[in-house]
Design a protein around this motif. Structure first.
Motif, PDB file in Angstrom:
ATOM      1  N   GLU A  38       1.043  -0.824  -0.149  1.00  0.00           N
ATOM      2  CA  GLU A  38      -0.217  -0.395  -0.214  1.00  0.00           C
ATOM      3  C   GLU A  38       0.857   1.167   0.402  1.00  0.00           C
ATOM      4  OE1 GLU A  38      -3.398  -1.148  -0.718  1.00  0.00           O
ATOM      5  OE2 GLU A  38      -2.944  -2.897  -0.109  1.00  0.00           O
ATOM      6  N   CYS A  39       1.141   1.737  -1.058  1.00  0.00           N
ATOM      7  CA  CYS A  39       1.630   3.533  -0.997  1.00  0.00           C
ATOM      8  C   CYS A  39       1.178   4.206  -0.122  1.00  0.00           C
ATOM      9  CB  CYS A  39       1.718   3.616  -2.968  1.00  0.00           C
ATOM     10  SG  CYS A  39       2.136   2.616  -3.963  1.00  0.00           S
ATOM     11  N   LEU A  40       2.340   4.973   0.438  1.00  0.00           N
ATOM     12  CA  LEU A  40       2.349   6.140   0.941  1.00  0.00           C
ATOM     13  C   LEU A  40       3.165   7.014  -0.241  1.00  0.00           C
ATOM     14  CD1 LEU A  40       4.180   5.289   3.961  1.00  0.00           C
ATOM     15  CD2 LEU A  40       1.632   4.950   3.801  1.00  0.00           C
ATOM     16  N   ASP A  41       4.056   7.195  -0.823  1.00  0.00           N
ATOM     17  CA  ASP A  41       3.988   8.117  -2.068  1.00  0.00           C
ATOM     18  C   ASP A  41       5.683   7.118  -3.029  1.00  0.00           C
ATOM     19  OD1 ASP A  41       6.962   7.258  -0.966  1.00  0.00           O
ATOM     20  OD2 ASP A  41       7.607   9.479   0.651  1.00  0.00           O
ATOM     21  N   PRO A  42       5.649   7.938  -3.943  1.00  0.00           N
ATOM     22  CA  PRO A  42       6.382   7.205  -4.734  1.00  0.00           C
ATOM     23  C   PRO A  42       7.002   6.727  -3.992  1.00  0.00           C
ATOM     24  CG  PRO A  42       6.275   9.421  -5.516  1.00  0.00           C
ATOM     25  CD  PRO A  42       5.849   9.452  -4.059  1.00  0.00           C
ATOM     26  N   VAL A  43       7.797   6.808  -3.161  1.00  0.00           N
ATOM     27  CA  VAL A  43       9.196   5.724  -2.425  1.00  0.00           C
ATOM     28  C   VAL A  43       8.896   5.158  -1.649  1.00  0.00           C
ATOM     29  CG1 VAL A  43      11.436   5.534  -1.467  1.00  0.00           C
ATOM     30  CG2 VAL A  43       9.968   7.502  -3.687  1.00  0.00           C
ATOM     31  N   ARG A  44       7.916   5.343  -1.262  1.00  0.00           N
ATOM     32  CA  ARG A  44       8.458   4.174   0.248  1.00  0.00           C
ATOM     33  C   ARG A  44       6.268   3.163  -0.130  1.00  0.00           C
ATOM     34  NH1 ARG A  44       9.504   9.398   2.074  1.00  0.00           N
ATOM     35  NH2 ARG A  44      11.245   9.798   3.357  1.00  0.00           N
ATOM     36  N   PHE A  45       5.478   1.894   0.868  1.00  0.00           N
ATOM     37  CA  PHE A  45       4.664   1.660   1.123  1.00  0.00           C
ATOM     38  C   PHE A  45       4.903   0.782   2.325  1.00  0.00           C
ATOM     39  CE2 PHE A  45       7.636  -1.282  -1.269  1.00  0.00           C
ATOM     40  CZ  PHE A  45       7.803  -1.699  -0.577  1.00  0.00           C
ATOM     41  N   ILE A  46       3.604   0.398   3.111  1.00  0.00           N
ATOM     42  CA  ILE A  46       3.644  -0.447   3.354  1.00  0.00           C
ATOM     43  C   ILE A  46       3.148  -1.696   3.692  1.00  0.00           C
ATOM     44  CG2 ILE A  46       2.739   1.523   5.775  1.00  0.00           C
ATOM     45  CD1 ILE A  46       0.092   0.659   5.379  1.00  0.00           C
ATOM     46  N   SER A  47       3.718  -2.977   3.980  1.00  0.00           N
ATOM     47  CA  SER A  47       3.583  -4.765   3.666  1.00  0.00           C
ATOM     48  C   SER A  47       4.025  -5.879   4.554  1.00  0.00           C
ATOM     49  CB  SER A  47       4.463  -4.579   2.476  1.00  0.00           C
ATOM     50  OG  SER A  47       4.000  -6.068   2.086  1.00  0.00           O
ATOM     51  N   ASN A  48       3.797  -6.315   4.785  1.00  0.00           N
ATOM     52  CA  ASN A  48       4.283  -7.897   5.270  1.00  0.00           C
ATOM     53  C   ASN A  48       5.352  -8.484   5.393  1.00  0.00           C
ATOM     54  OD1 ASN A  48       2.814  -9.745   4.282  1.00  0.00           O
ATOM     55  ND2 ASN A  48       1.056  -8.071   4.141  1.00  0.00           N
ATOM     56  N   HIS A  49       4.979  -9.638   6.194  1.00  0.00           N
ATOM     57  CA  HIS A  49       6.815 -10.686   5.597  1.00  0.00           C
ATOM     58  C   HIS A  49       6.137 -11.901   5.168  1.00  0.00           C
ATOM     59  CE1 HIS A  49       9.625  -8.630   8.704  1.00  0.00           C
ATOM     60  NE2 HIS A  49       8.229  -8.056   9.655  1.00  0.00           N
ATOM     61  N   SER A  50       4.841 -11.465   4.315  1.00  0.00           N
ATOM     62  CA  SER A  50       4.402 -12.541   3.909  1.00  0.00           C
ATOM     63  C   SER A  50       5.586 -13.241   2.450  1.00  0.00           C
ATOM     64  CB  SER A  50       3.283 -13.315   3.407  1.00  0.00           C
ATOM     65  OG  SER A  50       2.773 -13.769   1.935  1.00  0.00           O
ATOM     66  N   SER A  51       5.886 -14.123   2.299  1.00  0.00           N
ATOM     67  CA  SER A  51       6.649 -14.663   0.792  1.00  0.00           C
ATOM     68  C   SER A  51       5.924 -15.187   0.014  1.00  0.00           C
ATOM     69  CB  SER A  51       8.069 -15.612   1.775  1.00  0.00           C
ATOM     70  OG  SER A  51       7.232 -16.926   1.651  1.00  0.00           O
ATOM     71  N   GLY A  52       4.611 -15.443   0.149  1.00  0.00           N
ATOM     72  CA  GLY A  52       4.068 -16.328  -0.817  1.00  0.00           C
ATOM     73  C   GLY A  52       3.826 -17.912  -0.728  1.00  0.00           C
ATOM     74  N   LYS A  53       5.879 -18.295   0.289  1.00  0.00           N
ATOM     75  CA  LYS A  53       5.403 -19.481  -0.231  1.00  0.00           C
ATOM     76  C   LYS A  53       4.057 -20.803  -0.358  1.00  0.00           C
ATOM     77  CE  LYS A  53      10.641 -19.131   0.809  1.00  0.00           C
ATOM     78  NZ  LYS A  53      11.548 -19.525   1.412  1.00  0.00           N
ATOM     79  N   MET A  54       3.810 -20.423   1.197  1.00  0.00           N
ATOM     80  CA  MET A  54       2.853 -21.236   1.216  1.00  0.00           C
ATOM     81  C   MET A  54       1.649 -21.235   0.280  1.00  0.00           C
ATOM     82  SD  MET A  54       1.583 -23.285   3.709  1.00  0.00           S
ATOM     83  CE  MET A  54       0.683 -24.662   2.673  1.00  0.00           C
ATOM     84  N   GLY A  55       0.848 -20.379  -0.172  1.00  0.00           N
ATOM     85  CA  GLY A  55       0.165 -19.889  -1.699  1.00  0.00           C
ATOM     86  C   GLY A  55       0.695 -20.201  -2.612  1.00  0.00           C
ATOM     87  N   PHE A  56       1.914 -20.274  -3.162  1.00  0.00           N
ATOM     88  CA  PHE A  56       2.550 -21.000  -4.290  1.00  0.00           C
ATOM     89  C   PHE A  56       2.736 -22.934  -4.113  1.00  0.00           C
ATOM     90  CE2 PHE A  56       3.320 -16.954  -5.603  1.00  0.00           C
ATOM     91  CZ  PHE A  56       3.758 -16.853  -6.762  1.00  0.00           C
ATOM     92  N   ALA A  57       3.154 -23.221  -3.097  1.00  0.00           N
ATOM     93  CA  ALA A  57       3.330 -24.550  -2.495  1.00  0.00           C
ATOM     94  C   ALA A  57       1.451 -25.182  -3.550  1.00  0.00           C
ATOM     95  CB  ALA A  57       3.298 -24.467  -1.186  1.00  0.00           C
ATOM     96  N   ILE A  58       0.699 -24.555  -2.636  1.00  0.00           N
ATOM     97  CA  ILE A  58      -1.039 -24.624  -2.414  1.00  0.00           C
ATOM     98  C   ILE A  58      -1.089 -24.831  -3.952  1.00  0.00           C
ATOM     99  CG2 ILE A  58      -3.392 -24.590  -1.949  1.00  0.00           C
ATOM    100  CD1 ILE A  58      -2.833 -23.404   0.306  1.00  0.00           C
ATOM    101  N   ALA A  59      -0.858 -23.809  -5.122  1.00  0.00           N
ATOM    102  CA  ALA A  59      -1.316 -23.884  -6.332  1.00  0.00           C
ATOM    103  C   ALA A  59      -0.728 -25.163  -7.014  1.00  0.00           C
ATOM    104  CB  ALA A  59      -0.488 -22.767  -6.666  1.00  0.00           C
ATOM    105  N   GLU A  60       0.812 -25.797  -6.589  1.00  0.00           N
ATOM    106  CA  GLU A  60       1.762 -26.231  -6.845  1.00  0.00           C
ATOM    107  C   GLU A  60       0.937 -27.549  -6.848  1.00  0.00           C
ATOM    108  OE1 GLU A  60       5.634 -28.573  -7.036  1.00  0.00           O
ATOM    109  OE2 GLU A  60       5.470 -26.178  -6.345  1.00  0.00           O
ATOM    110  N   GLN A  61       0.230 -27.264  -5.858  1.00  0.00           N
ATOM    111  CA  GLN A  61      -0.560 -29.007  -5.516  1.00  0.00           C
ATOM    112  C   GLN A  61      -1.109 -29.592  -6.116  1.00  0.00           C
ATOM    113  OE1 GLN A  61       1.665 -31.290  -4.497  1.00  0.00           O
ATOM    114  NE2 GLN A  61       3.230 -31.426  -3.116  1.00  0.00           N
TER     115      GLN A  61
END
Length: 405
Positions: free
Chosen positions: A200-223
């Motif tokens: 979620e952008c704050l300005d053209p440089v900064r944003f807020i996010s979280n630590h999710s790597s996406g590995k669980m979702g990608f593993a579910i997609a693959e399987q």
């Protein structure tokens, strides 16, 4: 016989579990497989060539340059012959070699020279298994498409208790049979999966996010794809390779993810929301970089749309599976989300457990549905994805059967 006609090269590394390999060979051949054995130097201290030759019916290979095999190119001969390369037990040392392409003996050279399906059954001390280098090597190997069989959890030869035991021979045979004769419970089904964080952008440089790597979702997609499903994966910004056969849609913000999901959801039977979607976004995004002028900076945030609740609230929603990453009262919060969002199932994990969850290759889940629960223990995310999808498939079919009455 579930392994009838399969040509299996069994690689054996130097661990105490190697003493079980004659029984493993016997069980594999009883299922109709042909088994050729490759014994590395350290493994010969734990199990004899003679015993392995007796149960397999073939000479045991030990040397990289064998003058009796294909003009001293025995590794090429075996590599071409094999349908499956099974390494059991595989040690931390050999896993490291395989992960980094080091070929300094017959077994590791054969691994690089074969196009066969590769399966590993690890056996090592529980702390060696948990060590960061081992888990990093495991991640690399799984990205190469290698299948992991185990390890099991329990008492070890050194006296420790924990993960690292080699699966029992009968369990290895069952796993190998399932791999060679895959059941596709999701054949004909269409799955829509969200993964990763949002930004979620704050300005053209900064944003807020979280630590999710996406590995669980990608593993579910693959399987899910491996289980026969048509899979669409809507993902936030992650550094992961798209699983083979999966349609990928890249987004950044929660609003973009919602738009992508709503454009696809009516064409899908099951919706699995693993993405860690930002709950809030800046009320106004600055056109220019926010300058550091004062000691304090006050920003106003507004709530993002709840993608999962929006999908579950559709007149004809798909089967909806949510995820809940919690740091306290995991069960209570998960059950509340299950009820409040009118979900079919929710998978919760405790993010305070070291080595699991965000940015890890392993996780554990407590899965809840109306009137039911099942706990899935800590394991690599690809294996965990299979266990979760099996639950989803069962509950989805039960719901379909109930609705058809």
């Amino acid at each position: 016989m579930t392994l009838q006609g399969k040509k299996i090269v069994l690689g054996i590394c130097g661990g105490i579990a190697a003493y079980k390999t004659p029984d493993l060979v016997r069980k594999l051949t009883a299922e109709g497989a042909q088994v050729r054995v490759v014994l590395n130097q350290s493994a010969s201290h734990f199990v004899s060539e003679l015993a392995l030759q007796a149960v397999s019916g073939f000479p045991v290979s030990t040397d990289l340059l064998d003058p009796s095999a294909e003009a001293a190119m025995g590794h090429i001969e075996l590599a071409k012959w094999a349908d499956v390369l099974l390494i059991a037990p595989v040690t931390a040392n050999t896993m490291a070699k395989l992960a980094h392409g080091i070929a300094d003996d017959l077994l590791t050279t054969l691994y690089l020279a074969t196009t066969a399906q590769v399966c590993l059954a690890p056996a090592m001390n529980q702390q060696m298994w948990k060590a960061k280098p081992t888990q990093h090597n495991l991640s690399l190997l799984q990205n190469y498409g290698i299948h992991l069989l185990g390890p099991a959890d329990g008492a070890q030869a050194c006296g420790d208790i924990g993960p690292g035991r080699m699966l029992e021979p009968e369990d290895i045979v069952k796993s190998l049979s399932s791999l060679c004769n895959p059941v596709q419970p999701l054949a004909g089904k269409r799955l829509l999966i969200t993964a990763g964080p949002t930004r979620e952008c704050l300005d053209p440089v900064r944003f807020i996010s979280n630590h999710s790597s996406g590995k669980m979702g990608f593993a579910i997609a693959e399987q899910a794809r491996n289980q026969g499903a048509e899979v669409t994966l809507v993902t936030g910004p992650v550094a992961l390779t798209t699983p083979k056969g999966v349609q990928r849609i890249n987004v950044e913000s929660a609003a973009q993810m919602l738009d992508a999901v709503m454009a696809e959801v009516n064409q899908h039977d099951i919706f699995v929301a693993t993405a860690a979607v930002a709950d809030y976004r800046a009320q106004a995004v600055a056109d220019n970089k926010i300058k550091k002028n004062d000691d304090e900076l006050t920003l106003t945030f507004v709530k993002n749309p709840d993608i999962l609740k929006t999908v579950a609230g559709l007149p004809k929603p798909p089967f909806c599976v949510g995820f809940a990453a919690e740091s306290q009262d995991v069960e209570a919060y998960a059950k509340r989300k299950l009820a409040d969002k009118k979900l079919d199932m929710i998978a919760a994990n405790d993010i305070t457990i070291a080595g699991l969850g965000f940015n890890s290759d392993a996780n554990a889940l407590n899965v809840f549905w109306p009137g039911g629960r099942q706990d899935l223990p800590a394991q690599p995310k690809l294996a965990l994805a299979v266990a979760l999808l099996n639950l989803i498939s069962e509950r989805y079919q039960e719901k379909q059967d109930t609705q058809s009455l």
